[in-house]
Design an enzyme around this catalytic site. Structure first.
Site, short mmCIF file in Angstrom:
data_model
loop_
_atom_site.label_atom_id
_atom_site.label_comp_id
_atom_site.label_asym_id
_atom_site.label_seq_id
_atom_site.Cartn_x
_atom_site.Cartn_y
_atom_site.Cartn_z
N ASP A 294 7.27 -2.03 -3.54
CA ASP A 294 7.39 -0.58 -3.42
C ASP A 294 5.96 -0.09 -3.59
O ASP A 294 5.42 -0.11 -4.70
CB ASP A 294 8.30 -0.01 -4.52
CG ASP A 294 8.49 1.49 -4.37
OD1 ASP A 294 7.58 2.15 -3.83
OD2 ASP A 294 9.55 2.00 -4.78
N HIS A 295 5.35 0.32 -2.50
CA HIS A 295 3.91 0.55 -2.56
C HIS A 295 3.52 1.67 -3.53
O HIS A 295 2.38 1.75 -3.97
CB HIS A 295 3.32 0.79 -1.17
CG HIS A 295 3.69 2.10 -0.58
ND1 HIS A 295 4.78 2.27 0.22
CD2 HIS A 295 3.09 3.31 -0.66
CE1 HIS A 295 4.86 3.53 0.59
NE2 HIS A 295 3.85 4.19 0.08
N HIS B 143 11.13 4.95 -4.22
CA HIS B 143 9.90 5.50 -4.80
C HIS B 143 10.18 6.40 -6.01
O HIS B 143 9.62 6.21 -7.08
CB HIS B 143 9.13 6.33 -3.76
CG HIS B 143 8.78 5.55 -2.53
ND1 HIS B 143 8.43 4.23 -2.56
CD2 HIS B 143 8.71 5.92 -1.22
CE1 HIS B 143 8.16 3.82 -1.33
NE2 HIS B 143 8.33 4.82 -0.51
#
Lengths: 377, 521
Positions: free
Chosen positions: B206-207, B269
Site C-alpha cells: 500500500d504505497h 489507504h
C-alpha cells in the site's frame, strides 16, 4: 538615530545586508530590527530561530568574504546565530560590529525561518576580546559550535577562549598543510573530550568510504579483507592527510598493527602492517593526478594475492568499482559543498566516534614516519 | 559462463560506523506486468533512484515479464524513457544508466502458462549465473488483480518461490492492490497465496505506507513525550481523515465502476492511515509488533448499525464542474461509465474505534474524486479549554488542531491561539509548521523507493498483513452490503456534487449534526 535612518537600516537588514552597529549594543539593535520586521513583514510575527551558535574565527578580508558566503549557504539548512570573528591587519584600533539577517523562504514565498549573523572585526591583538564577546553573544540555552578552519588564527584563541564554551569543534583536515597537523588535531581532540570533534575532511571521504565498504557486502563478505596483502591509496599531491585517514580507517577496522614507515621513490609513502593472523600488508600512498574534490582521494585498491577490489574516481561525482566476480560498474558519488558538510557536522554525523579512533591511528602512523626520518615535516 | 560458487559471506567489518547500513543482499527482481504503466512510471524510476543513492547492492538485476513481445533492448529503452520522465533523481546520469541498464532484462510470457514459467526459471538461472547472483528473488505482481492467483500458482509449480529456510536464498512476492474486492474474495486470495507462500514471504503493498509522513506519524507519536499523553479521548474531540483527489477516473472508468471510492481508497489507504493514527504503542518497531497493533484497531471498529447508516455514511457522485479553470464532465459522462451508474466517487464515514483510548471519539473519513485540491491529511481536533477565559459571546476560540499532511507538501502543523499584541485581549490563530522540504533541505524519497528497499531487506513493517486486509474488508463489506440492500429495495440515495467542490451537502450535514464541520485542507 532619526526615523529615516532607522527605516533605511531596517530595509537593509530585511534584504540581508550588513548593518554597522555599536559593539556594546548588538543585542539591542538586533531586537529592534526584528521587532520592526514583525510589524512590516505583513505575515504576522516573525520567528527567530537558532539551533546552534556557530563561531567562526577567520583572518583577513578575503577569508572573511569566504566565511560569509559559507554562512549564507549554511543558514537555509540549519538555523544558526553565526558569530564571525575576524582579525584584519588593516582594521582600526577598536572592534567593529555588523549584523545581518538570514531569511529562508518557503516555496510559496512566505518567510519561515529567520536567523542572524554577527561579525566582529578587529586588528591583530583584538583576539584578546573575542572570548568575552562570544560569551556575551551566545544565544542562551543554545549549543555552541566552533568552526576552526583558518590556520592563520592564533591557536590560543581556540584553546583558551573558545574551547571552554564549545560543544562541538568542527575542523577540516583536508586543509591541513601537512600531516604534521594531524598530531596537533589529535591532541586537540583529546582535550575536547567528551565533546566531539567533527571533521569536514572525514565527512567528505564518507561517500568514498561507503562505496569501498560496499564491495565487501554479502555475498563477497569480509573474507577478502582478512587476507589483504596490499592496499594502495592514490591521492592528489598534497592530499596525504586524507589518504592517511583512509589507511587509518582500514587499519583500525581490520586490526592491522603498524610496523614501519618509509618514503617511496615516486614521492609517496609506504606503511607496513601486520594482520591479525600474522600476515603482512603493504600499504602505499601514491600521489597522482586526476579529477577530485577537496578530499583528494582518487582510488582505493585492495589486493589479497589473488583478486583486486578497486574504487576509482573518474570525475568529481563519478567513480567506478571493480570486483573479481562482476564487470566494472559506474556509480555516482555525492558531491558535497562545504556548507553541506558543515550542516552535517552540526547534526548526528558530527558525532562519529570512529573519526576519533582513526585520527589516533593516523597520528601513530605519522609518528612512525617521523622515526623513519621522514622528510615531510 | 562457468557457474560461480558463492560461499557463505563473512560479516563486512567496514560497515562499522557508516551511516547507511541497510544495504540488501544481491538479488533479482522479477516484475510481472513489466510492460505496464506502474513499472515505467514508478518501479523502474524507484530502482534507478535507489541505485543513484547507492542503496541497492552492487549486484542487482531486474527481469521484466509480460505478455507484450519485446526484447531486452526495447525494454531498456522504454524504462529509460520512464526514468527520464519520472525518476526523483533527474536528469538520468548516462554512465550510471549504462551500468544499471546492463542488468535489465525482459521475458515474454502468459501468466498462466506453465511453459512460460519454466522459461522464466531458466532465464533467471542464466542471469544469476552470469552476474554471480546468489539466487535471492523478489517477484513483483504489477498485474491486473485477476492474474495474482495464477501467477503465484505458476511460481509454485515452477518451484520459483520455495518457502524460507535458513542459509537458503530468499523468495519474496510483492502484491499490488486491490487485494480482493470484498471480504470473501480477499479471504479466497489469501488462501490461494498461502497454498504456495509463507506469510513472511508476502508483501502486500500500500504505497501510502511508504510515504515519509505516514512513517513519521509513528515517530511523532512514540518518540516525543509531549504528544502521546494527549492522544486519547480525554483530550481529542474528534479526528478527520481526508483523501482527496482532483482527478476523475482518468480512462479507468471500467475499473472504477467496479471499485468505487470505498474500495479504491478507503479500504486500503485510509484504513491504514486510521490504524496508524489510532494504534497503541507497539512493543518494538518490528513488522509483526506494529501490524499486531494496527490489526487491533481494525478489529475494534464498531460496525455501523442499520438504524444509524444514513447518519454515518454518505456516498455521492461527481457531476460536471470545474477543476483548475477547466470544465470537466460528470462521472456518468466519463468513458467506460454507465449513464445510470450508482458507483460512488465520494464517500464520507463517521466511525468509532471501540477501545479504552478512543471511546466516544468520532473519526470522520472522507475520500473523493474531483475535489478542489489533491490532499491527504489527518487532522486531530483537540477539545476546547474547559473554561473559556478569553472567548467572547459570538467569538468562539478555534480549537487546537494538529494536522498531519501526507501529500503533497508532507509535513505537520499545529494550530493554536495567541494573543494579538496590543491592549485588548484579542486572540488570533497561529500555526507552527514543519515541512520536510524546508526543514531538512531535501524532499523525501518516493514511497516506492522505500517499500522496494524494505522488501529487499526483508522488512515487512510497512506492508499489510493478510489478517489486516481481512479485518479491513470485514468492516467495509458491511457498508457494501447495506448499499446493495438499498439498491435491491429501490432506495438508492446518491447525491451529486459539482466537480471542484468538497463533496455533497449531505456530508456537511453529517458533521453539522454533531456540531462540527469539515476542515478545509
Amino acid at each position: 538615530m532619526s526615523e529615516a535612518d532607522a527605516r533605511a537600516n531596517f530595509e537593509r537588514f530585511a534584504r540581508g545586508e550588513p548593518i554597522a552597529v555599536d559593539v556594546r549594543e548588538i543585542e539591542r539593535e538586533l531586537g529592534a530590527l526584528w521587532q520592526q520586521a514583525s510589524h512590516d513583514g505583513g505575515t504576522g510575527a516573525v520567528a527567530r530561530a537558532a539551533l546552534w551558535n556557530l563561531v567562526i574565527p577567520t583572518h583577513g578580508r578575503e577569508a572573511l568574504a569566504r566565511t560569509k558566503a559559507l554562512v549564507d549557504a549554511i543558514a537555509p539548512a540549519a538555523p544558526i546565530r553565526a558569530i564571525t570573528l575576524c582579525l584584519d591587519d588593516g582594521a582600526g584600533g577598536d572592534l567593529s560590529a555588523t549584523i545581518e539577517s538570514n531569511v529562508v523562504s518557503q516555496p510559496g514565498g512566505g518567510r519561515v525561518v529567520y536567523s542572524e549573523e554577527i561579525t566582529l572585526v578587529g586588528p591583530v591583538g583584538a583576539e584578546a576580546h573575542f572570548g568575552a564577546m562570544v560569551r556575551a553573544l551566545q544565544v542562551p540555552g543554545v549549543r555552541t559550535a566552533t568552526l576552526w578552519m583558518d590556520a592563520a588564527m592564533p591557536s590560543t584563541l581556540l584553546v583558551r577562549e573558545l574551547l571552554p564554551v564549545t560543544r562541538r569543534l568542527i575542523v577540516d583536515t583536508a586543509s591541513c598543510a601537512a600531516p604534521l597537523h594531524l598530531q596537533d588535531l589529535e591532541r586537540l581532540a583529546a582535550r575536547t573530550q567528551p565533546r566531539p570533534v567533527a571533521d569536514l575532511g572525514w565527512l567528505r571521504l564518507g561517500s568514498f568510504r561507503l562505496l569501498f565498504a560496499g564491495l565487501f557486502d554479502a555475498p563477497v563478505g569480509g573474507a577478502p579483507l582478512r587476507g589483504a596483502t596490499r592496499l594502495t591509496v592514490r591521492h592528489r599531491p598534497g592530499g596525504d592527510v586524507s589518504a592517511l585517514l583512509i589507511v587509518a580507517w582500514l587499519g583500525h577496522l581490520l586490526h592491522w598493527r603498524p610496523l614501519r614507515a618509509s618514503q617511496t621513490s615516486d614521492g609517496g609513502l609506504r606503511f607496513d602492517f601486520e594482520r591479525a593472523d600474522g600476515g603482512s600488508v603493504e600499504t602505499l600512498l601514491v600521489p597522482t593526478g586526476g579529477p577530485c574534490d577537496a578530499s583528494a582521494v582518487l582510488a582505493i585498491e585492495l589486493e589479497n594475492g589473488r583478486d583486486a577490489y578497486v574504487v576509482t574516481r573518474d570525475a568529481i561525482d563519478e567513480a567506478h568499482v571493480q570486483l573479481p566476480i562482476a564487470p566494472p560498474r559506474a556509480v555516482k558519488l555525492d558531491a558535497y559543498t562545504d556548507a553541506d558538510l558543515c550542516v552535517a557536522a552540526l547534526g548526528p554525523r558530527g558525532r562519529d566516534p570512529l573519526f576519533a579512533q582513526c585520527l589516533q591511528v593516523a597520528g601513530r602512523l605519522w609518528s612512525l614516519e617521523a622515526r623513519a626520518g621522514g622528510s615531510r615535516r | 559462463m562457468e557457474k560461480i560458487a558463492v560461499p557463505a559471506a563473512l560479516p563486512n567489518p567496514l560497515r562499522e560506523g557508516l551511516v547507511e547500513e541497510r544495504i540488501p543482499e544481491p538479488a533479482t527482481m522479477v516484475i510481472f506486468g513489466a510492460s505496464g504503466d506502474l513499472a515505467r512510471r514508478k518501479l523502474l524510476p524507484a530502482l534507478y533512484s535507489l541505485t543513484r543513492d547507492r542503496l541497492l547492492p552492487a549486484r542487482f538485476a531486474v527481469l521484466g515479464f509480460g505478455r507484450h513481445a519485446q526484447d531486452d533492448d526495447a525494454f531498456r529503452e522504454e524504462m529509460r524513457r520512464g526514468c527520464d520522465e519520472f525518476a526523483r533523481r533527474r536528469p538520468v546520469d548516462a554512465a550510471l544508466w549504462t551500468t544499471f541498464a546492463r542488468n535489465l532484462f525482459y521475458q515474454q510470457g502468459a501468466y498462466d502458462d506453465p511453459a512460460a514459467f519454466q522459461r522464466l526459471k531458466a532465464r533467471l538461472e542464466e542471469i544469476e549465473r552470469e552476474l554471480g547472483l546468489p539466487g535471492n528473488r523478489v517477484f513483483y505482481l504489477s498485474t491486473p488483480p485477476s492474474a495474482f492467483a495464477p501467477v503465484i500458482r505458476s511460481l509454485g509449480q515452477a518451484d520459483l518461490a520455495p518457502q524460507p529456510a535458513p542459509g537458503k536464498p530468499f523468495a519474496r512476492v510483492i502484491i499490488e492492490k486491490p487485494f480482493g474486492i470484498d471480504l470473501e474474495t480477499a479471504r479466497a486470495l489469501n488462501r490461494q497465496v498461502h497454498e504456495i507462500l509463507d506469510e513472511q514471504q508476502i508483501y502486500r503493498i500500500d504505497h501510502y505506507l511508504g510515504k515519509e509522513t505516514v512513517q513519521n506519524l509513528l515517530v511523532f507519536r512514540f518518540s516525543n513525550g509531549i504528544f502521546e499523553p494527549l492522544w486519547n479521548n480525554h483530550f481529542v474531540d474528534h479526528v478527520q481523515i481526508t483523501g482527496a483527489e482532483t482527478v476523475g477516473v482518468e480512462g479507468r472508468g471500467g475499473y472504477f465502476e467496479q471499485a468505487g471510492s470505498t474500495r479504491d481508497m478507503v479500504q486500503n489507504h485510509l484504513m491504514q492511515v486510521l490504524s496508524l493514527a489510532a494504534m497503541e504503542p507497539p512493543v518494538a518497531f518490528e513488522a509483526d509488533a506494529v501490524r499486531d497493533e494496527k490489526l487491533k484497531v481494525l478489529k475494534a471498529l464498531r460496525q455501523i448499525p442499520e438504524s444509524d447508516f444514513e447518519r454515518q455514511v454518505v456516498r455521492a457522485q461527481y457531476a460536471a464542474g470545474s477543476i483548475a479553470g477547466r470544465a470537466v464532465p460528470g462521472y456518468r459522462q466519463e468513458p467506460g461509465v454507465s449513464p445510470t451508474s450508482t458507483t460512488e466517487t465520494f464517500v464520507a464515514l463517521k466511525l468509532f474505534v471501540d477501545s479504552w483510548r478512543w471511546a466516544g471519539v468520532p473519526f470522520y473519513l472522507r475520500s473523493g474524486k474531483r475535489m478542489p485540491k489533491r490532499v491527504t491529511e489527518i487532522a486531530i481536533y483537540f477539545k476546547e479549554a474547559p473554561h473559556l477565559l478569553f472567548g467572547r459571546k459570538g467569538h468562539p476560540i478555534r480549537p487546537n488542531v494538529l494536522s498531519i499532511r501526507i501529500q503533497p507538501d508532507e509535513g505537520i502543523a499545529l494550530n493554536f491561539g495567541s494573543k494579538l499584541p496590543g491592549p485588548a485581549m484579542e486572540i488570533a490563530p497561529v500555526s507552527m509548521e514543519f515541512r520536510y522540504g524546508s526543514s531538512f533541505g531535501m524532499e523525501p524519497p518516493e514511497a516506492y523507493e522505500r517499500l522496494l528497499l524494505d522488501c529487499l531487506l526483508g522488512d515487512g513493517t510497512l506492508f499489510t498483513r493478510g489478517d489486516e486486509v481481512e479485518a479491513s474488508w470485514s468492516w467495509i463489506s458491511r457498508i457494501h452490503a447495506c448499499w446493495a440492500a438499498e439498491t435491491a429495495a429501490g432506495k438508492t440515495t446518491l447525491p451529486a456534487y459539482a466537480a471542484g467542490t468538497w463533496g455533497p451537502e449531505e456530508a456537511d450535514r453529517m458533521l453539522a449534526a454533531d456540531g462540527r464541520a469539515w476542515r478545509l485542507p
